[in-house]
Every structure is written in structure tokens, then in C-alpha cells.
Design an enzyme around this catalytic site. Structure first.
Site, PDB file in Angstrom:
ATOM      1  N   HIS A  82      69.964  96.630  18.908  1.00  0.00           N
ATOM      2  CA  HIS A  82      70.141  97.262  20.206  1.00  0.00           C
ATOM      3  C   HIS A  82      69.732  99.054  20.103  1.00  0.00           C
ATOM      4  O   HIS A  82      70.473  99.509  19.327  1.00  0.00           O
ATOM      5  CB  HIS A  82      71.215  96.994  20.755  1.00  0.00           C
ATOM      6  CG  HIS A  82      71.443  95.636  21.421  1.00  0.00           C
ATOM      7  ND1 HIS A  82      72.415  94.856  21.203  1.00  0.00           N
ATOM      8  CD2 HIS A  82      70.411  94.829  21.850  1.00  0.00           C
ATOM      9  CE1 HIS A  82      72.058  93.622  21.814  1.00  0.00           C
ATOM     10  NE2 HIS A  82      70.900  93.755  22.269  1.00  0.00           N
ATOM     11  N   GLU A  85      72.518 101.670  20.275  1.00  0.00           N
ATOM     12  CA  GLU A  85      73.859 101.571  19.191  1.00  0.00           C
ATOM     13  C   GLU A  85      73.757 102.321  17.855  1.00  0.00           C
ATOM     14  O   GLU A  85      73.536 102.004  16.864  1.00  0.00           O
ATOM     15  CB  GLU A  85      74.050 100.078  19.104  1.00  0.00           C
ATOM     16  CG  GLU A  85      74.412  99.327  20.354  1.00  0.00           C
ATOM     17  CD  GLU A  85      74.343  97.920  20.333  1.00  0.00           C
ATOM     18  OE1 GLU A  85      74.397  97.302  19.389  1.00  0.00           O
ATOM     19  OE2 GLU A  85      74.646  97.275  21.588  1.00  0.00           O
ATOM     20  N   ARG A 140      68.412  99.799  25.738  1.00  0.00           N
ATOM     21  CA  ARG A 140      69.001  98.691  24.824  1.00  0.00           C
ATOM     22  C   ARG A 140      67.731  97.775  24.065  1.00  0.00           C
ATOM     23  O   ARG A 140      67.770  97.439  22.933  1.00  0.00           O
ATOM     24  CB  ARG A 140      69.924  97.890  25.618  1.00  0.00           C
ATOM     25  CG  ARG A 140      70.360  96.533  24.906  1.00  0.00           C
ATOM     26  CD  ARG A 140      71.235  96.014  26.258  1.00  0.00           C
ATOM     27  NE  ARG A 140      71.451  94.332  25.973  1.00  0.00           N
ATOM     28  CZ  ARG A 140      72.641  94.242  25.187  1.00  0.00           C
ATOM     29  NH1 ARG A 140      73.383  94.999  24.508  1.00  0.00           N
ATOM     30  NH2 ARG A 140      72.756  92.794  24.981  1.00  0.00           N
ATOM     31  N   GLU A 284      80.887  94.578  15.964  1.00  0.00           N
ATOM     32  CA  GLU A 284      80.814  95.504  16.789  1.00  0.00           C
ATOM     33  C   GLU A 284      81.656  96.642  16.529  1.00  0.00           C
ATOM     34  O   GLU A 284      82.824  96.561  16.654  1.00  0.00           O
ATOM     35  CB  GLU A 284      81.281  94.935  18.292  1.00  0.00           C
ATOM     36  CG  GLU A 284      80.464  93.719  18.938  1.00  0.00           C
ATOM     37  CD  GLU A 284      79.067  94.090  19.553  1.00  0.00           C
ATOM     38  OE1 GLU A 284      78.674  95.376  19.714  1.00  0.00           O
ATOM     39  OE2 GLU A 284      78.380  93.290  19.798  1.00  0.00           O
TER      40      GLU A 284
HETATM   41 ZN   LIG Z   1      74.471  95.421  20.518  1.00  0.00          ZN
END
Ligand SMILES: [Zn+2]
Ligand SMILES: *[C@@H]1O[C@H](CO)[C@@H](O)[C@H](O)[C@H]1NC(C)=O
Ligand SMILES: *[C@@H]1O[C@H](CO)[C@@H](O)[C@H](O)[C@H]1NC(C)=O
Ligand SMILES: *[C@@H]1O[C@H](CO)[C@@H](O)[C@H](O)[C@H]1NC(C)=O
Ligand SMILES: *[C@@H]1O[C@H](CO)[C@@H](O)[C@H](O)[C@H]1NC(C)=O
Ligand SMILES: *[C@@H]1O[C@H](CO)[C@@H](O)[C@H](O)[C@H]1NC(C)=O
Ligand SMILES: *[C@@H]1O[C@H](CO)[C@@H](O)[C@H](O)[C@H]1NC(C)=O
Length: 348
Positions: A82, A85, A140, A284
Site C-alpha cells: 500500500h 504506508e 493507496r 500493521e
Molecule cells: Zn495496508
């Protein structure tokens, strides 16, 4: 660049010399970093072409392998699926640096490198990452055109062939979670999937690094039915989260994606587990919402330090499990873990 007139601040060398791991880097610098890291560590690191992006850029992974004539297994880790990030590619770079800096002195790293090759993909979604730097910080997806070029981007983490298109996706290209025109419709997804498929019998662990939210997520996202080795997956993830917390006190939640986050289909983590890779996790990273995707660069170092502990905890567990011969070097903490877990092994 290194100012030779300055006294050396660190006892260990920076690899490559002078690269600043505590700031975010644009793609051009990461490409250069990959080349330099292999040139200055050619005994251990090789750079490989994985595939091309929709805009025809090259996706590379780095392979960290200690020369050996016995068969080894593989740990895979990808970052930057993504685009926005940014802490994720920063972590993959940090991870490589740490391994190279410490493999001679750190007994755990030295041991697992005897058995395991590390395949690190620092930026998967190269086009999206560049777009996030140059045009839209919070972009993203990848940059594939749909609807005659009136709409851009597939969510690559909805595009894998795991219950594709069934839950937590959109078929509308304007959506952040557009799953593409079919499973593996995107070249970035295909590059990863074809490679992993080819190597799957040797890959013991698939790690994919995202932000944010502070989670270690287990399969699955597409169903609440737990995988057959769920207990062990959870146990190892909890151990990793505890190690992470021990560094700076950051608290992570551990659980399956569908039970603690949201349902999604077509994720790489689900797919990797479904094709038979026993340990498959999504990280995450920081934070838990204060800055979200725009994590300030002064948090890169603490985030990477704590994540390093979590990731090496997982790798160490996998190493101990599949190569128990290294048991003489076990720490007491790992022994407890092993005794608690090996009985209930139930791998796919
Ligand atoms: Zn992600
Ligand atoms: C690295 O970048 C950070 C953030 O921009 C900065 O604070 C730090 O001084 C830099 N370190 C070096 C050694 O240049
Ligand atoms: C992609 O790049 C290669 C060389 O790197 C070139 O031969 C090819 O024509 C390019 N394709 C497109 C669609 O731009
Ligand atoms: C795309 O463009 C072609 C040619 O102009 C047209 O025939 C087609 O209907 C368009 N498709 C969409 C989805 O707009
Ligand atoms: C997706 O997986 C199914 C079986 O689960 C298979 O039949 C199909 O060919 C796969 N598609 C792709 C694009 O790999
Ligand atoms: C896709 O979503 C956009 C924005 O919500 C909407 O305007 C458009 O009509 C949708 N397209 C389709 C085919 O549903
Ligand atoms: C966010 O993380 C910090 C650091 O771990 C923690 O102190 C705080 O309670 C967390 N906040 C929420 C809302 O989870």
C-alpha cells in the site's frame, strides 16, 4: 555522503555508509540503496528482478543467504504493497541493515541464517509509492488504468487469488478497495504470486508489512473459520507482540483479520496460507490513529526497533521448529515457548 572528518559515532558500520534509516526515502533513493547494499555486502546479499509494474518499473527483492551446501528454507517479507504506508518500506530497509550489521555478533541471527534464506521485497507497489511521494500523499493502490483511463488503481491486497472478490471489496475502480478485474489481474500481484507459488514448498513464513493500527494479523480475512494451525499461529504472534512491547511499551493486538479488524478477501496473507505456507502474518505498524499513515519520521527508529524484535521472534520460532538441531543456543524464553507449542503442531 560521509564526512570523513567526523569521528565515527557508531562502533558498527552503516550499510551502505551514510544512508539515513531514520528518514523516509523516495523510490529513486531506495533503488540506489538496493544496488549499494548488494555491492557492499556481496558475500550475503543478491538483488533480484521479481517483475514489472503496470507503468513498467522494475520490482526487486533482496535475498540474504549465507553460503551453504545444505538445503535451506525461506522467510519471505514484503513491504510497501500500500503506497501511503511509508513506514513499511522504511522497516524492510531497517531490517536488512540490522541483519547485515549484526549477523556475526548476534547468536540468534547467526543461527537462523544457517538454516533460512531471507527474501525481502522493500517496495512492492513501486508506482503507487512514487505517486504517493509526487502527487497524492494518501494514495493507496497501484496505478493501473481502468474505464479507458478515467479511473486508476487496484488495491493489490484485494487482488490475490484467495476468495477473490467475495467480501470487503469493491468492483468500482473509484474505490480504495477495488479488487481489480479478476484474481491476479495486476502485474504486481502476479509478480509476487508466481514467484511464491514456484517456491512455496520451501517458504515457511510469509510476512507482509502494513500500517497502521498496531496489529499482528493472522489468517483469515475472508472467513471467520480459523486455519488448522490457528493455535500455533496465535501463540507465535502473541510471543512476537510481547517482545515488541518489551522495547518501547507499544501495545499490539493479535488476532485474525476477520475477527479483530474487518473482513477482506484477496489478501496476500490469506493467499499465502491457503497455498500451504504455514506461518503467514500481516503486520500493521504504528501508530494507532494519532498520525495514521503520516507517521512522523522521528518515530521510524522506535517503530523499526520494536518491529525488529517481533519479526525476529517469529523467524527464530520457525527456525527452532524446523531446524531443532540448533537447540543448544536456545534462550530460556524460547524454551518455554517451544515446550508450550510443539505438542500442538498441526501444519497444513
Ligand atoms: Zn495496508
Ligand atoms: C537522519 O534524518 C533525520 C530525520 O530527518 C534527522 O533528524 C537526522 O539528523 C538524520 N541523521 C543523520 C545522521 O544525518
Ligand atoms: C518496458 O521497458 C522495457 C525496457 O525496460 C521496454 O523494452 C519496453 O518497451 C517497455 N514497455 C512499455 C509498455 O513501456
Ligand atoms: C472505452 O473507449 C472505447 C473507444 O472510445 C469505447 O468504445 C468504450 O465504450 C469505452 N469504454 C468505457 C468503459 O468507457
Ligand atoms: C485461482 O485459484 C483457483 C483454484 O482455487 C484456480 O482454479 C484458478 O486458476 C486460480 N486463478 C489464477 C489467476 O491463478
Ligand atoms: C463508481 O463510484 C463512483 C463514486 O462513488 C460513482 O460515481 C460511479 O457511478 C460508480 N460507478 C459504477 C459503475 O457503479
Ligand atoms: C495507542 O498506543 C499507545 C502506545 O502503545 C497506547 O499508550 C495507547 O493507549 C493506545 N491508544 C489506543 C486508543 O489504543
Amino acid at each position: 555522503l560521509v564526512d570523513e572528518s567526523m569521528p565515527k559515532q557508531r562502533s558498527h558500520r552503516q550499510i551502505p555508509e551514510g544512508y539515513n534509516y531514520t528518514e523516509y526515502h523516495p523510490m529513486e533513493e531506495i533503488y540506489k540503496w538496493m544496488t549499494q547494499i548488494q555491492e557492499s555486502n556481496s558475500e550475503l546479499v543478491t538483488q533480484h528482478h521479481l517483475g514489472k509494474t503496470i507503468e513498467n518499473r522494475t520490482i526487486y527483492y533482496l535475498q540474504i543467504s549465507q553460503p551453504s551446501n545444505k538445503p535451506k528454507k525461506i522467510i519471505w517479507m514484503d513491504c510497501g504493497i500500500h503506497a501511503r504506508e511509508w513506514i513499511s518500506p522504511a522497516f524492510c530497509q531497517w531490517f536488512v541493515k540490522e541483519i547485515l550489521q549484526n549477523y556475526k555478533s548476534d547468536a540468534m541471527i547467526r543461527r537462523f541464517l544457517q538454516n533460512l534464506d531471507l527474501y525481502i521485497l522493500p517496495v512492492l507497489n513501486v508506482d503507487g509509492y512514487i505517486y504517493s511521494w509526487e502527487a497524492e500523499r494518501l494514495w493507496r493502490k497501484n496505478r493501473s488504468p481502468y474505464m479507458n483511463g478515467t479511473c486508476y488503481g487496484t488495491d493489490l491486497n484485494r487482488n490475490f487469488n484467495s476468495s477473490w472478490g467475495s467480501v470487503g471489496v469493491s468492483y468500482n475502480c473509484t474505490s480504495e478497495i477495488f479488487c481489480g478485474s479478476g484474481p491476479e489481474s495486476e502485474p504486481e500481484t502476479r509478480a509476487v504470486a508466481q514467484f511464491i507459488e514456484k517456491k512455496k514448498t520451501d517458504i515457511l513464513c510469509y510476512l507482509t508489512i502494513h500500517s497502521y493500527g498496531q496489529y499482528i494479523l493472522t489468517p483469515y480475512g475472508s472467513t471467520t473459520t480459523p486455519p488448522s494451525n490457528n493455535e500455533e499461529l496465535m501463540h507465535v504472534a502473541q510471543k512476537a507482540a510481547a517482545a515488541l512491547m518489551g522495547k518501547h511499551g507499544t501495545s499490539y493486538k493479535v488476532g485474525s483479520t476477520s475477527s479483530i479488524l474487518y473482513s477482506n478477501s484477496g489478501s496476500s496473507r490469506d493467499w499465502a496460507h491457503m497455498i500451504g505456507i504455514p506461518f503467514s502474518y500481516t503486520f500493521e505498524l504504528r501508530d494507532n490513529g494519532t498520525h495514521g499513515f503520516t507517521l512522523p519520521s522521528d518515530q521510524i527508529q522506535p517503530t523499526c526497533e520494536e518491529t525488529m524484535l517481533a519479526v525476529t521472534t517469529i523467524i527464530d520460532y520457525v527456525d527452532q521448529k524446523y531446524f531443532p538441531g540448533g537447540a543448544v543456543m536456545l534462550t530460556s524464553g524460547t524454551l518455554v515457548l517451544l515446550h508450550g507449542c510443539l505438542k500442538e503442531t498441526d501444519l497444513v
